[in-house]
Structure formats: C-alpha cells, structure tokens
Design an enzyme around this catalytic site. Structure first.
Site, PDB file in Angstrom:
ATOM      1  N   HIS A 120      -6.761  -5.813   2.447  1.00  0.00           N
ATOM      2  CA  HIS A 120      -5.651  -5.134   3.119  1.00  0.00           C
ATOM      3  C   HIS A 120      -5.081  -6.112   4.144  1.00  0.00           C
ATOM      4  O   HIS A 120      -5.824  -6.575   5.019  1.00  0.00           O
ATOM      5  CB  HIS A 120      -6.138  -3.939   3.941  1.00  0.00           C
ATOM      6  CG  HIS A 120      -6.667  -2.789   3.161  1.00  0.00           C
ATOM      7  ND1 HIS A 120      -5.929  -1.650   2.920  1.00  0.00           N
ATOM      8  CD2 HIS A 120      -7.875  -2.552   2.602  1.00  0.00           C
ATOM      9  CE1 HIS A 120      -6.671  -0.775   2.245  1.00  0.00           C
ATOM     10  NE2 HIS A 120      -7.861  -1.302   2.043  1.00  0.00           N
ATOM     11  N   ASP A 180       0.862  -1.186   0.000  1.00  0.00           N
ATOM     12  CA  ASP A 180       0.000   0.000   0.000  1.00  0.00           C
ATOM     13  C   ASP A 180       0.900   1.237   0.000  1.00  0.00           C
ATOM     14  O   ASP A 180       1.878   1.329   0.751  1.00  0.00           O
ATOM     15  CB  ASP A 180      -0.916  -0.014   1.235  1.00  0.00           C
ATOM     16  CG  ASP A 180      -2.061   0.978   1.113  1.00  0.00           C
ATOM     17  OD1 ASP A 180      -3.216   0.539   1.086  1.00  0.00           O
ATOM     18  OD2 ASP A 180      -1.786   2.205   1.043  1.00  0.00           O
ATOM     19  N   ILE A 181       0.536   2.199  -0.841  1.00  0.00           N
ATOM     20  CA  ILE A 181       1.358   3.410  -1.007  1.00  0.00           C
ATOM     21  C   ILE A 181       1.316   4.301   0.246  1.00  0.00           C
ATOM     22  O   ILE A 181       2.241   5.080   0.484  1.00  0.00           O
ATOM     23  CB  ILE A 181       0.877   4.183  -2.265  1.00  0.00           C
ATOM     24  CG1 ILE A 181       1.957   5.052  -2.850  1.00  0.00           C
ATOM     25  CG2 ILE A 181      -0.383   4.973  -1.999  1.00  0.00           C
ATOM     26  CD1 ILE A 181       1.622   5.566  -4.246  1.00  0.00           C
ATOM     27  N   ASN A 214     -13.024  -3.600   2.291  1.00  0.00           N
ATOM     28  CA  ASN A 214     -14.148  -2.665   2.254  1.00  0.00           C
ATOM     29  C   ASN A 214     -14.931  -2.823   0.952  1.00  0.00           C
ATOM     30  O   ASN A 214     -14.335  -2.972  -0.120  1.00  0.00           O
ATOM     31  CB  ASN A 214     -13.625  -1.225   2.353  1.00  0.00           C
ATOM     32  CG  ASN A 214     -12.847  -0.982   3.635  1.00  0.00           C
ATOM     33  OD1 ASN A 214     -13.176  -1.533   4.681  1.00  0.00           O
ATOM     34  ND2 ASN A 214     -11.802  -0.171   3.561  1.00  0.00           N
ATOM     35  N   GLN A 263     -14.700   2.140   0.954  1.00  0.00           N
ATOM     36  CA  GLN A 263     -13.899   1.674  -0.188  1.00  0.00           C
ATOM     37  C   GLN A 263     -13.597   2.868  -1.079  1.00  0.00           C
ATOM     38  O   GLN A 263     -14.513   3.597  -1.470  1.00  0.00           O
ATOM     39  CB  GLN A 263     -14.659   0.600  -0.984  1.00  0.00           C
ATOM     40  CG  GLN A 263     -13.833   0.058  -2.151  1.00  0.00           C
ATOM     41  CD  GLN A 263     -14.548  -1.054  -2.918  1.00  0.00           C
ATOM     42  OE1 GLN A 263     -15.741  -1.279  -2.739  1.00  0.00           O
ATOM     43  NE2 GLN A 263     -13.820  -1.748  -3.768  1.00  0.00           N
ATOM     44  N   HIS A 311     -10.094  -5.557  -3.087  1.00  0.00           N
ATOM     45  CA  HIS A 311      -8.757  -5.757  -2.506  1.00  0.00           C
ATOM     46  C   HIS A 311      -8.837  -6.125  -1.044  1.00  0.00           C
ATOM     47  O   HIS A 311      -9.713  -5.655  -0.316  1.00  0.00           O
ATOM     48  CB  HIS A 311      -7.867  -4.523  -2.685  1.00  0.00           C
ATOM     49  CG  HIS A 311      -8.502  -3.223  -2.275  1.00  0.00           C
ATOM     50  ND1 HIS A 311      -9.433  -2.565  -3.058  1.00  0.00           N
ATOM     51  CD2 HIS A 311      -8.345  -2.461  -1.175  1.00  0.00           C
ATOM     52  CE1 HIS A 311      -9.815  -1.461  -2.460  1.00  0.00           C
ATOM     53  NE2 HIS A 311      -9.181  -1.373  -1.288  1.00  0.00           N
TER      54      HIS A 311
HETATM   55  P1  AMP Z   1      -9.730   1.296   0.261  1.00  0.00           P
HETATM   56  O1  AMP Z   1      -9.922   2.577   1.006  1.00  0.00           O
HETATM   57  O2  AMP Z   1     -10.126   0.059   1.061  1.00  0.00           O
HETATM   58  O3  AMP Z   1     -10.377   1.314  -1.104  1.00  0.00           O
HETATM   59  O4  AMP Z   1      -8.162   1.145   0.048  1.00  0.00           O
HETATM   60  C1  AMP Z   1      -7.490   1.660  -1.042  1.00  0.00           C
HETATM   61  C2  AMP Z   1      -6.025   1.622  -0.698  1.00  0.00           C
HETATM   62  O5  AMP Z   1      -5.288   1.740  -1.898  1.00  0.00           O
HETATM   63  C3  AMP Z   1      -5.562   2.757   0.214  1.00  0.00           C
HETATM   64  O6  AMP Z   1      -5.007   2.209   1.406  1.00  0.00           O
HETATM   65  C4  AMP Z   1      -4.519   3.497  -0.623  1.00  0.00           C
HETATM   66  O7  AMP Z   1      -3.428   3.933   0.143  1.00  0.00           O
HETATM   67  C5  AMP Z   1      -4.097   2.434  -1.616  1.00  0.00           C
HETATM   68  N1  AMP Z   1      -3.607   2.911  -2.891  1.00  0.00           N
HETATM   69  C6  AMP Z   1      -4.212   3.805  -3.735  1.00  0.00           C
HETATM   70  N2  AMP Z   1      -3.465   3.958  -4.845  1.00  0.00           N
HETATM   71  C7  AMP Z   1      -2.389   3.160  -4.719  1.00  0.00           C
HETATM   72  C8  AMP Z   1      -1.248   2.887  -5.536  1.00  0.00           C
HETATM   73  N3  AMP Z   1      -1.065   3.471  -6.720  1.00  0.00           N
HETATM   74  N4  AMP Z   1      -0.320   1.991  -5.080  1.00  0.00           N
HETATM   75  C9  AMP Z   1      -0.494   1.397  -3.885  1.00  0.00           C
HETATM   76  N5  AMP Z   1      -1.530   1.607  -3.067  1.00  0.00           N
HETATM   77  C10 AMP Z   1      -2.481   2.479  -3.480  1.00  0.00           C
END
Ligand code: AMP
Ligand code: ZN
Length: 145
Positions: A102, A35-36, A87, A94, A100
C-alpha cells in the site's frame, strides 16, 4: 518472464484485465492500481504479476522490481509524507491474499494511516540482555536460511 496468476484471486483477475481497475502503471513484473477504498487521495496498491500470498513467498526478481516502482509512484504523488504498508496474514490485517504494497500519501495528519495512541504507548525500551537474547535467536535462524 512468465507471469504466474491463478483464477480464484481478485488481484490476479485485475492483472489479467478480467476485473476493472484504475491502473496507475505497470512493468513486466509489477502492476499498480488505485485502492478502491482509499485512506487518502492517491492510495495505490502495487502488486507482483505473480500470485503469492505473503512477502516470504514472492520470488526475489519480483521484489527487486516492485520497490523502485513504489518509489516512482511516491514521487509522482508530490507528497513528501507517505506510508508504505504491507500486511502478511489475517492476524496482521491482510484481507486480499495476493502480496501487495500500500502506498498511502499523508498530506495532512488526519489523512492516510493513523497510528493509535495505544500503539505508541506500548513502545517501551526493553532491557539490553533481552534484546541481546532475541538477536542471538534471530542470527541462529538467519544462518540456516
Ligand atoms: P489488505 O487489507 O492489506 O489486504 O488490503 C487490501 C486492499 O485491497 C484494501 O485496501 C481494499 O480496499 C483493496 N481492494 C480490495 N478489492 C479491490 C479492488 N477490486 N480494486 C482495488 N482495491 C481493492
Ligand atoms: Zn493473485
């Protein structure tokens, strides 16, 4: 098995290598990357190589592949404490509309997922007849699937 990816999705682009990521591991059906914006060191996203927004839209064969992979990654972090979070939908927080998981290590109480005191306080035991009614409704719905 054929992947099913779309052009407008950021996670599909990551799978296709069109957007860089810190890839952890992949299988024929799943892809895992850091996760970024990690909540803890090793916070990993694990996704199917099949674009679908929510759990209820992911084909079963992808779901069968993804949980053993999450288990493997959890073991690799060396932390016995971790949360697996998923989520579905905006109201459920989400943000990226590609299913996805986590995997969030929780080496210390102050790291990773933190449940608010208010959430814990809202958990009160409900009357048995109310739970029984809920169960009745759920069984009815399940029997139709
Ligand atoms: P959610 O809020 O459950 O949809 O989680 C989305 C997750 O994706 C968040 O924790 C973000 O930090 C992560 N995220 C968004 N864009 C990227 C990316 N390009 N590379 C890695 N993680 C990402
Ligand atoms: Zn996608």
């Amino acid at each position: 098995m054929a992947s099913h990816l779309i052009d407008s999705c950021i996670f599909c682009k990551i799978i296709k290598g069109e957007i860089p990521c810190f890839k952890v591991v992949e299988t024929d059906l799943s892809y895992a990357f850091l996760d970024i914006s990690p909540l803890a060191e090793g916070h990993t996203l694990i996704i199917p190589k099949y674009h679908s927004e929510r759990l209820d839209e992911v084909p079963d064969q992808y779901l069968v592949d993804i949980l053993p992979l999450a288990k493997k990654i959890a073991l690799s972090t060396g932390h016995a404490n971790y949360n697996l979070l998923q989520n579905n939908g905006k109201k459920a927080f989400q943000h990226v509309p590609h299913f996805h998981l986590h995997l969030i290590p929780k080496p210390n109480l102050e790291d990773g997922m933190i449940f608010r005191e208010e959430d814990v306080a809202r958990k009160v035991e409900r009357p048995k007849d109310e739970l029984a009614k809920t169960l009745e409704k759920m069984k009815e719905a399940l029997s139709k699937l």
